[in-house]
Design a protein around this motif. Structure first.
Motif, PDB file in Angstrom:
ATOM      1  N   TYR A  48      -2.642   7.781  19.568  1.00  0.00           N
ATOM      2  CA  TYR A  48      -3.233   8.884  18.823  1.00  0.00           C
ATOM      3  C   TYR A  48      -2.815   8.880  17.349  1.00  0.00           C
ATOM      4  CZ  TYR A  48      -5.078  10.555  23.169  1.00  0.00           C
ATOM      5  OH  TYR A  48      -5.778  10.641  24.344  1.00  0.00           O
ATOM      6  N   ASP A  49      -1.680   8.253  17.029  1.00  0.00           N
ATOM      7  CA  ASP A  49      -1.302   8.135  15.625  1.00  0.00           C
ATOM      8  C   ASP A  49      -2.303   7.237  14.893  1.00  0.00           C
ATOM      9  OD1 ASP A  49       0.914   9.727  16.084  1.00  0.00           O
ATOM     10  OD2 ASP A  49       2.246   8.024  16.432  1.00  0.00           O
ATOM     11  N   GLU A  50      -2.706   6.179  15.568  1.00  0.00           N
ATOM     12  CA  GLU A  50      -3.688   5.273  14.974  1.00  0.00           C
ATOM     13  C   GLU A  50      -5.067   5.936  14.888  1.00  0.00           C
ATOM     14  OE1 GLU A  50      -5.187   0.647  15.370  1.00  0.00           O
ATOM     15  OE2 GLU A  50      -3.413   1.325  16.454  1.00  0.00           O
ATOM     16  N   LYS A  51      -5.428   6.684  15.919  1.00  0.00           N
ATOM     17  CA  LYS A  51      -6.699   7.407  15.884  1.00  0.00           C
ATOM     18  C   LYS A  51      -6.710   8.418  14.740  1.00  0.00           C
ATOM     19  CE  LYS A  51      -9.068   7.472  20.153  1.00  0.00           C
ATOM     20  NZ  LYS A  51      -9.735   8.271  21.107  1.00  0.00           N
ATOM     21  N   ALA A  52      -5.591   9.113  14.554  1.00  0.00           N
ATOM     22  CA  ALA A  52      -5.488  10.089  13.463  1.00  0.00           C
ATOM     23  C   ALA A  52      -5.650   9.381  12.120  1.00  0.00           C
ATOM     24  CB  ALA A  52      -4.152  10.829  13.526  1.00  0.00           C
ATOM     25  N   PHE A  53      -5.017   8.228  11.973  1.00  0.00           N
ATOM     26  CA  PHE A  53      -5.146   7.476  10.726  1.00  0.00           C
ATOM     27  C   PHE A  53      -6.592   7.072  10.481  1.00  0.00           C
ATOM     28  CE2 PHE A  53      -5.443   3.526   8.377  1.00  0.00           C
ATOM     29  CZ  PHE A  53      -4.797   3.876   7.203  1.00  0.00           C
ATOM     30  N   ASP A  54      -7.260   6.609  11.521  1.00  0.00           N
ATOM     31  CA  ASP A  54      -8.654   6.190  11.379  1.00  0.00           C
ATOM     32  C   ASP A  54      -9.557   7.349  10.955  1.00  0.00           C
ATOM     33  OD1 ASP A  54      -7.994   3.600  12.043  1.00  0.00           O
ATOM     34  OD2 ASP A  54      -8.549   3.810  14.155  1.00  0.00           O
ATOM     35  N   MET A  55      -9.157   8.566  11.283  1.00  0.00           N
ATOM     36  CA  MET A  55      -9.954   9.736  10.899  1.00  0.00           C
ATOM     37  C   MET A  55      -9.802  10.080   9.420  1.00  0.00           C
ATOM     38  SD  MET A  55      -9.233  12.122  14.230  1.00  0.00           S
ATOM     39  CE  MET A  55     -10.225  13.511  13.728  1.00  0.00           C
ATOM     40  N   VAL A  56      -8.650   9.753   8.825  1.00  0.00           N
ATOM     41  CA  VAL A  56      -8.415  10.126   7.424  1.00  0.00           C
ATOM     42  C   VAL A  56      -8.371   8.943   6.471  1.00  0.00           C
ATOM     43  CG1 VAL A  56      -7.227  12.279   7.931  1.00  0.00           C
ATOM     44  CG2 VAL A  56      -5.904  10.184   7.714  1.00  0.00           C
ATOM     45  N   GLY A  57      -8.223   7.733   7.000  1.00  0.00           N
ATOM     46  CA  GLY A  57      -8.097   6.589   6.105  1.00  0.00           C
ATOM     47  C   GLY A  57      -8.822   5.350   6.575  1.00  0.00           C
ATOM     48  N   PRO A  58     -10.115   5.457   6.880  1.00  0.00           N
ATOM     49  CA  PRO A  58     -10.809   4.273   7.386  1.00  0.00           C
ATOM     50  C   PRO A  58     -10.907   3.133   6.370  1.00  0.00           C
ATOM     51  CG  PRO A  58     -12.389   6.007   6.914  1.00  0.00           C
ATOM     52  CD  PRO A  58     -11.018   6.600   6.751  1.00  0.00           C
ATOM     53  N   ASN A  59     -10.803   3.444   5.078  1.00  0.00           N
ATOM     54  CA  ASN A  59     -10.914   2.412   4.043  1.00  0.00           C
ATOM     55  C   ASN A  59      -9.580   2.084   3.392  1.00  0.00           C
ATOM     56  OD1 ASN A  59     -13.766   2.334   4.376  1.00  0.00           O
ATOM     57  ND2 ASN A  59     -13.923   4.178   3.137  1.00  0.00           N
ATOM     58  N   ALA A  60      -8.513   2.647   3.913  1.00  0.00           N
ATOM     59  CA  ALA A  60      -7.189   2.432   3.317  1.00  0.00           C
ATOM     60  C   ALA A  60      -6.699   1.016   3.598  1.00  0.00           C
ATOM     61  CB  ALA A  60      -6.205   3.458   3.862  1.00  0.00           C
ATOM     62  N   PRO A  61      -5.899   0.473   2.689  1.00  0.00           N
ATOM     63  CA  PRO A  61      -5.357  -0.869   2.912  1.00  0.00           C
ATOM     64  C   PRO A  61      -4.354  -0.890   4.068  1.00  0.00           C
ATOM     65  CG  PRO A  61      -4.619   0.016   0.794  1.00  0.00           C
ATOM     66  CD  PRO A  61      -5.545   1.007   1.388  1.00  0.00           C
ATOM     67  N   GLN A  62      -4.079  -2.064   4.565  1.00  0.00           N
ATOM     68  CA  GLN A  62      -3.166  -2.232   5.699  1.00  0.00           C
ATOM     69  C   GLN A  62      -1.776  -1.695   5.391  1.00  0.00           C
ATOM     70  OE1 GLN A  62      -4.084  -3.270   8.799  1.00  0.00           O
ATOM     71  NE2 GLN A  62      -2.014  -2.756   9.463  1.00  0.00           N
ATOM     72  N   ASP A  63      -1.308  -1.829   4.144  1.00  0.00           N
ATOM     73  CA  ASP A  63       0.015  -1.307   3.767  1.00  0.00           C
ATOM     74  C   ASP A  63       0.093   0.203   3.982  1.00  0.00           C
ATOM     75  OD1 ASP A  63       0.828  -3.821   3.040  1.00  0.00           O
ATOM     76  OD2 ASP A  63       0.530  -3.520   0.878  1.00  0.00           O
ATOM     77  N   VAL A  64      -0.975   0.910   3.662  1.00  0.00           N
ATOM     78  CA  VAL A  64      -1.017   2.359   3.852  1.00  0.00           C
ATOM     79  C   VAL A  64      -0.990   2.674   5.344  1.00  0.00           C
ATOM     80  CG1 VAL A  64      -2.396   4.448   3.497  1.00  0.00           C
ATOM     81  CG2 VAL A  64      -2.164   2.780   1.649  1.00  0.00           C
ATOM     82  N   LYS A  65      -1.737   1.905   6.124  1.00  0.00           N
ATOM     83  CA  LYS A  65      -1.739   2.120   7.579  1.00  0.00           C
ATOM     84  C   LYS A  65      -0.352   1.864   8.154  1.00  0.00           C
ATOM     85  CE  LYS A  65      -4.045   0.896  11.856  1.00  0.00           C
ATOM     86  NZ  LYS A  65      -5.158   0.179  12.478  1.00  0.00           N
ATOM     87  N   ASP A  66       0.311   0.814   7.698  1.00  0.00           N
ATOM     88  CA  ASP A  66       1.656   0.510   8.183  1.00  0.00           C
ATOM     89  C   ASP A  66       2.622   1.640   7.833  1.00  0.00           C
ATOM     90  OD1 ASP A  66       0.659  -1.882   9.145  1.00  0.00           O
ATOM     91  OD2 ASP A  66       1.425  -3.075   7.461  1.00  0.00           O
TER      92      ASP A  66
END
Length: 165
Positions: A48-66
């Protein structure tokens, strides 16, 4: 054709129906338990942490996702207030930002974090500011207050990780 409660093949009618009902109930209970077990396995596999990220940052770079995933693991919370069971603990400030975009007519790509580290920092700083300076008093339960504290911890940890990039 039955005579005196005895079926065509010589079996008591009530016994046949009872055994058939027992088998159906056992089969239905087994199928239900299999479905419950399958759903539980799917929930465990869902991050769900990854799902939450996908909801707010679908275009964010991998560093931001990490950085997001690292902060979520560190604090055991994420910026949208989505718990490990998929339920929301409260309406977070990043969720408010999403809803504001939707109210303005942006429904296709609701990107809060943007596509750079700097845009993610700005969005997180705004969410932290909004959290610290609520515009309207809210009815707060102990659980909601605890969720807001965890939300704040997440934003601080996320900003710290973004600052290192």
């Amino acid at each position: 054709m039955g005579i005196n409660g005895i079926g065509a093949a010589g079996y008591p009618v009530t016994g046949y129906q009872t055994r058939k009902a027992e088998r159906s109930a056992e089969s239905g209970a087994t199928e239900f338990m299999e479905i419950v077990a399958e759903k539980a396995a799917q929930d465990k596999a869902t991050d769900y942490d990854e799902k939450a990220f996908d909801m707010v940052g679908p275009n964010a770079p991998q560093d931001v996702k990490d950085a997001w995933m690292g902060a979520a693991k560190e604090v055991n919370a994420n910026g949208l207030g989505i718990r490990g069971n998929g339920m929301m603990s409260h309406i977070s400030q990043m969720m408010v930002q999403r809803l504001n975009k939707m109210l303005k007519g942006e429904t296709e790509n609701i990107d809060i974090l943007g596509n750079t580290v700097q845009s993610a920092i700005r969005a997180t700083e705004q969410a932290l500011y909004d959290l610290d300076h609520l515009r309207a008093p809210a009815y707060r339960t102990i659980e909601a207050e605890h969720a807001r504290i965890k939300e704040r911890e997440f934003y601080v940890a996320f900003l710290e990780k973004l600052g290192r990039l």
